[in-house]
Motif scaffolding. Structure first.
Motif, mmCIF file in Angstrom:
data_model
loop_
_atom_site.group_PDB
_atom_site.id
_atom_site.type_symbol
_atom_site.label_atom_id
_atom_site.label_comp_id
_atom_site.label_asym_id
_atom_site.label_seq_id
_atom_site.Cartn_x
_atom_site.Cartn_y
_atom_site.Cartn_z
ATOM 1 N N LEU A 272 113.088 18.330 -36.341
ATOM 2 C CA LEU A 272 113.574 19.660 -35.997
ATOM 3 C C LEU A 272 114.483 19.622 -34.771
ATOM 4 N N LYS A 273 114.103 18.773 -33.807
ATOM 5 C CA LYS A 273 114.933 18.652 -32.607
ATOM 6 C C LYS A 273 116.314 18.123 -32.959
ATOM 7 N N THR A 274 116.338 17.189 -33.920
ATOM 8 C CA THR A 274 117.630 16.634 -34.324
ATOM 9 C C THR A 274 118.510 17.699 -34.933
ATOM 10 N N VAL A 275 117.885 18.542 -35.768
ATOM 11 C CA VAL A 275 118.651 19.620 -36.378
ATOM 12 C C VAL A 275 119.220 20.526 -35.281
ATOM 13 N N SER A 276 118.405 20.826 -34.260
ATOM 14 C CA SER A 276 118.876 21.652 -33.153
ATOM 15 C C SER A 276 119.997 20.969 -32.384
ATOM 16 N N ALA A 277 119.819 19.667 -32.132
ATOM 17 C CA ALA A 277 120.827 18.930 -31.373
ATOM 18 C C ALA A 277 122.148 18.893 -32.138
ATOM 19 N N ALA A 278 122.065 18.665 -33.455
ATOM 20 C CA ALA A 278 123.276 18.629 -34.273
ATOM 21 C C ALA A 278 123.994 19.983 -34.217
ATOM 22 N N ARG A 279 123.199 21.051 -34.250
ATOM 23 C CA ARG A 279 123.806 22.378 -34.179
ATOM 24 C C ARG A 279 124.547 22.563 -32.849
ATOM 25 N N LEU A 280 123.933 22.096 -31.764
ATOM 26 C CA LEU A 280 124.584 22.213 -30.449
ATOM 27 C C LEU A 280 125.920 21.480 -30.424
ATOM 28 N N MET A 281 125.997 20.419 -31.219
ATOM 29 C CA MET A 281 127.241 19.649 -31.256
ATOM 30 C C MET A 281 128.260 20.263 -32.202
ATOM 31 N N GLY A 282 127.818 21.199 -33.021
ATOM 32 C CA GLY A 282 128.733 21.856 -33.942
ATOM 33 C C GLY A 282 128.623 21.376 -35.369
ATOM 34 N N ALA A 283 127.502 20.773 -35.721
ATOM 35 C CA ALA A 283 127.303 20.314 -37.093
ATOM 36 C C ALA A 283 126.024 20.928 -37.669
ATOM 37 N N ASP A 284 126.003 21.100 -38.987
ATOM 38 C CA ASP A 284 124.816 21.645 -39.638
ATOM 39 C C ASP A 284 124.057 20.546 -40.356
ATOM 40 N N CYS A 285 122.740 20.667 -40.354
ATOM 41 C CA CYS A 285 121.934 19.707 -41.098
ATOM 42 C C CYS A 285 121.299 20.389 -42.309
ATOM 43 N N ILE A 286 121.170 19.620 -43.366
ATOM 44 C CA ILE A 286 120.404 20.078 -44.525
ATOM 45 C C ILE A 286 119.329 19.019 -44.742
ATOM 46 N N ILE A 287 118.098 19.460 -44.887
ATOM 47 C CA ILE A 287 117.043 18.493 -45.173
ATOM 48 C C ILE A 287 116.742 18.546 -46.663
ATOM 49 N N SER A 288 116.691 17.389 -47.290
ATOM 50 C CA SER A 288 116.404 17.399 -48.727
ATOM 51 C C SER A 288 115.220 16.500 -49.046
ATOM 52 N N GLY A 289 114.578 16.805 -50.170
ATOM 53 C CA GLY A 289 113.497 15.959 -50.669
ATOM 54 C C GLY A 289 112.187 16.063 -49.898
ATOM 55 N N ILE A 290 111.899 17.233 -49.384
ATOM 56 C CA ILE A 290 110.640 17.397 -48.654
ATOM 57 C C ILE A 290 109.459 17.391 -49.627
ATOM 58 N N ARG A 291 108.504 16.525 -49.402
ATOM 59 C CA ARG A 291 107.307 16.498 -50.247
ATOM 60 C C ARG A 291 106.361 17.614 -49.853
ATOM 61 N N PRO A 292 105.510 18.008 -50.808
ATOM 62 C CA PRO A 292 104.602 19.134 -50.532
ATOM 63 C C PRO A 292 103.779 18.936 -49.265
ATOM 64 N N GLN A 293 103.273 17.703 -49.100
ATOM 65 C CA GLN A 293 102.416 17.451 -47.943
ATOM 66 C C GLN A 293 103.178 17.605 -46.637
ATOM 67 N N ILE A 294 104.439 17.178 -46.667
ATOM 68 C CA ILE A 294 105.263 17.277 -45.464
ATOM 69 C C ILE A 294 105.582 18.741 -45.170
#
Lengths: 129, 134, 291
Positions: free
Chosen positions: C224-246
Motif C-alpha cells: 500500500l505504501k508503494t502505491v502511495s509513493a507511486a502516486r506522489l511521483m505521478g504514477a498510478d498503480c493497479i494491483i492484479s491477481g489478489i488471492r482471496p486470502q490476501i
C-alpha cells in the motif's frame, strides 16, 4: 532575502525548486504564489521538485497549502518530479498529500492542467490524438 | 558500540536546520547508507531539529558515525533545555501537536529510524536519540 | 593461591615456554586436520597462532577475564580469524577447534612447570579451561554472525534478481511477483519499481501478485505504501491477481484501500491501455485487405 522565481507559461505558473529550502523561503514562496495566481490569472500551478533531495513535513504541508489555496482561486496545482526515495520517505512520515495532483515531469504536469482546462471550458473542438 | 566521528551543531534558526540536514546527509553518504535510508534519516533529522527549534527554544544536535563491530550506522542526538514533553506517548501519536503543525513530527521521525528514544523532564528539557543502521 | 597470581604464573609460563607451546599447538592443529582441506596455508596458520599467543600473554598478565578491556586486541584478532574462516568455508567446530586446541599445550606447560604442586596445577587447569572456553565461544559467536551477514547479503541479492520490472507498453510497467513476499524483499522490489517508473516515465504500474501465496500484514502495508509513493511521483498503480486470502489480510488491516484492483493481469493491462488512450481491437474489426 532571496526568493524562488515564478515563471509564467501560458496560463500556468511554473516554480522550480532547486535549493534546500529553509522554512522562511518556503513560506515566502507560498505567499508569492498566491499573489501571482491572482495577478497573472493563472489556471494552473506546476511545482517542479525533481531537484529536491528531501521533503519533510514542513515542505509537505506547504505543498498541501498551496494546492488548497490555488483551488480556491480556481487554479489546479500539480507537483511534478518527486524522486522515489523522497516519495517513500514522505509516505513513511505519514504525509499522503491527498489534496495535491502529481505528475512525473513538467511536460506531463502541463498536459494534466490543459486537460482539466479543456474539461471545464467545454467544447473547444476536438483535438486529434 | 564505538563512535568514529562526532559533529556537534547548534540549532538556533531555520538556517541551522538546513545545515543539520546537509551534515547528516554528508555523514550518511560516508557510512554508506542506501539512498532511501539516507533520505529517511535526513528527513528525520529535519523534523527533529525543527521540533527542537519550534518547541524547545533551540538546542544542540550531535551527529555520530557509530559501529557495533558488525555494521555501521548514524546516530543523532537532539538536546534542548526547553519546556520538555509531559506525555511522551501522546506526543508520539500522529496528529498530536502543541503548536500549529500537522503533528507528524515525532511519530513520523520515529518511523524513519531503526532506533528511537525520548528522554524528557517537564521544565528541564528533552533529549532524543535516534539511529539508522546500514 | 589467588586468581591474580595465577595470571602472573600463566604470564611467566607463556613467556618462558612460548616457542614450545606454539609448536605443540600447531602440531595439534595439523594433526586434527586444520590444513587438510587446503583452504588454509601453513604459513598463514603459523602467523595466526603466533599472533594469538603473543596477545594472550600480554592480556593474561592483566587478569583472566576474557571480557575485560586488556583482552580487546586478542578478541579483535580472533574475530578476524573467525570471519576469514567463515568466508573460507570452515565449519563452526573447525573454527572453534582452532582456539580449543590451545588448551592441551597449556595444560602440559603448566604441569611441567609446577610438577611438584598438584593443587596449583588443578586450579590452573580449571582457570585455563574457563578462559579458553570463553575465547572459543566468542570465536563461534563471531563466526555465526558473519555467516548471518552473508545470508542477509545473499537474500538481498536474490530479492533483487527475482523481481524484474517489465515494460508492457509505452508508459505501462508490470511487476509480476512470484513467491513469498517478506517485508525485506517487498522493500527492495518496491524501490526497483519506483526507480523504473522514473527511468521509463511510466504513468501506470501493474503489480501482479498472482504468484504470491500469502502476504503478512507488514508486506501488505508495504504494498500500500508503494502505491502511495507511486502516486506522489505521478504514477498510478493497479494491483492484479489478489488471492482471496490476501484480500482478507488487506481488509483486516483496516486500511482504506484506495487501490485499483483487477482480477487478472490481462484485465489490468486492458485498463492501463485505456488510461493511456489505447485500445485493443480484433483484427477482423478493422478493414483488412482481402486474402
Amino acid at each position: 532575502m532571496d526568493r524562488i522565481p515564478i515563471l509564467k507559461l501560458g496560463n500556468a505558473l511554473l516554480v522550480t525548486i532547486q535549493v534546500d529550502m529553509h522554512d522562511r523561503l518556503a513560506t515566502a514562496l507560498q505567499e508569492d504564489l498566491t499573489e501571482k495566481i491572482v495577478s497573472a490569472r493563472a489556471r494552473g500551478v506546476l511545482i517542479d521538485i525533481s531537484a529536491l533531495e528531501i521533503v519533510d513535513s514542513f515542505i509537505g504541508r506547504m505543498l498541501d497549502h498551496i494546492a488548497a489555496i490555488s483551488r480556491m482561486l480556481d487554479a489546479e496545482t500539480v507537483v511534478v518530479g518527486m524522486r522515489p526515495a523522497v516519495a517513500i520517505t514522505l509516505v513513511e512520515l505519514g504525509l499522503s498529500l491527498s489534496g495535491v495532483k502529481t505528475a512525473l515531469n513538467v511536460e506531463r504536469g502541463m498536459e494534466l492542467i490543459k486537460r482539466r482546462l479543456d474539461e471545464t471550458e467545454v467544447a473547444d473542438g476536438d483535438d486529434d490524438e | 558500540m564505538a563512535t568514529t566521528t562526532s559533529d556537534r551543531m547548534e540549532v538556533r534558526s531555520s538556517d541551522d536546520v538546513v545545515r543539520v540536514r546537509q551534515q547528516v546527509r554528508a555523514r550518511a553518504v560516508e557510512v554508506g547508507l542506501s539512498l532511501v535510508d539516507q533520505t529517511k534519516i535526513v528527513t528525520a533529522a529535519s523534523e527533529l531539529a525543527r521540533n527542537m527549534l519550534d518547541y524547545g527554544g533551540g538546542g544542540v544536535t550531535t551527529i555520530e558515525v557509530v559501529s557495533d563491530g558488525m555494521r555501521r550506522g548514524l546516530r543523532l542526538v537532539f538536546e534542548d533545555t526547553g519546556p520538555g514533553i509531559a506525555d511522551i506517548e501522546l506526543a508520539l501519536k500522529d496528529g498530536f501537536t502543541s503548536g500549529s503543525g500537522l503533528g507528524l513530527g515525532l511519530g513520523g521521525a520515529k518511523r524513519l529510524c531503526n532506533e528511537f528514544s525520548i528522554d524528557s523532564k517537564p521544565g528541564e528539557g528533552t533529549r532524543i536519540v535516534c539511529a539508522r543502521w546500514k | 593461591m589467588t586468581t591474580r597470581s595465577h595470571a602472573s604464573l600463566f604470564a611467566t609460563i607463556l613467556s618462558e615456554h612460548g616457542p614450545q607451546i606454539l609448536s605443540a599447538w600447531s602440531d595439534r592443529l595439523k594433526s586434527t586436520g586444520a590444513l587438510a582441506s587446503g583452504r588454509l596455508r601453513e604459513a598463514e596458520l603459523q602467523t595466526q597462532c603466533r599472533t594469538v599467543l603473543e596477545l594472550l600473554s600480554t592480556a593474561i598478565a592483566g587478569g583472566l577475564d576474557a571480557a575485560s578491556p586488556n583482552y580487546g586486541p586478542l578478541r579483535d584478532v580472533l574475530a578476524d580469524v573467525s570471519r576469514s574462516r567463515a568466508v573460507q568455508g570452515f565449519t563452526p567446530s573447525e573454527t572453534a577447534t582452532f582456539v580449543f586446541s590451545l588448551k592441551q599445550p597449556l595444560f602440559e606447560a603448566v604441569s611441567a612447570a609446577e610438577a611438584g604442586d598438584p593443587s596449583t596445577v588443578a586450579r590452573a587447569v580449571q582457570d585455563i579451561t574457563q578462559l579458553i572456553d570463553a575465547l572459543g565461544l566468542y570465536t563461534i559467536e563471531v563466526f555465526q554472525k558473519s555467516r548471518e551477514e552473508t545470508i542477509i547479503r545473499q537474500q538481498r541479492e536474490i530479492a533483487e534478481l527475482s523481481t524484474p520490472v517489465v515494460k508492457l507498453w509505452d508508459g505501462i510497467l508490470a511487476l509480476p511477483l512470484i513467491g513469498t513476499l517478506d517485508s525485506q524483499r517487498t522493500q527492495v522490489v518496491m524501490e526497483n519499481l519506483l526507480e523504473s517508473i522514473v527511468a521509463q516515465t511510466a504513468e501506470i504500474a501493474i503489480i501482479d501478485i498472482t504468484g504470491v501465496p500469502t502476504v503478512d500484514t507488514l508486506t501488505a502495508q508495504h504494498l500500500l505504501k508503494t502505491v502511495s509513493a507511486a502516486r506522489l511521483m505521478g504514477a498510478d498503480c493497479i494491483i492484479s491477481g489478489i488471492r482471496p486470502q490476501i484480500a482478507q489480510t488487506m481488509v483486516h488491516l483496516g486500511v482504506e484501500l484506495n487501490v485499483v484492483s483487477k482480477a487478472t493481469l490481462a484485465d489490468a493491462f486492458a485498463l492501463a491501455l485505456k488510461r493511456v488512450g489505447r485500445t485493443v481491437v480484433a483484427v477482423k474489426a478493422r478493414e483488412l485487405p482481402a486474402g
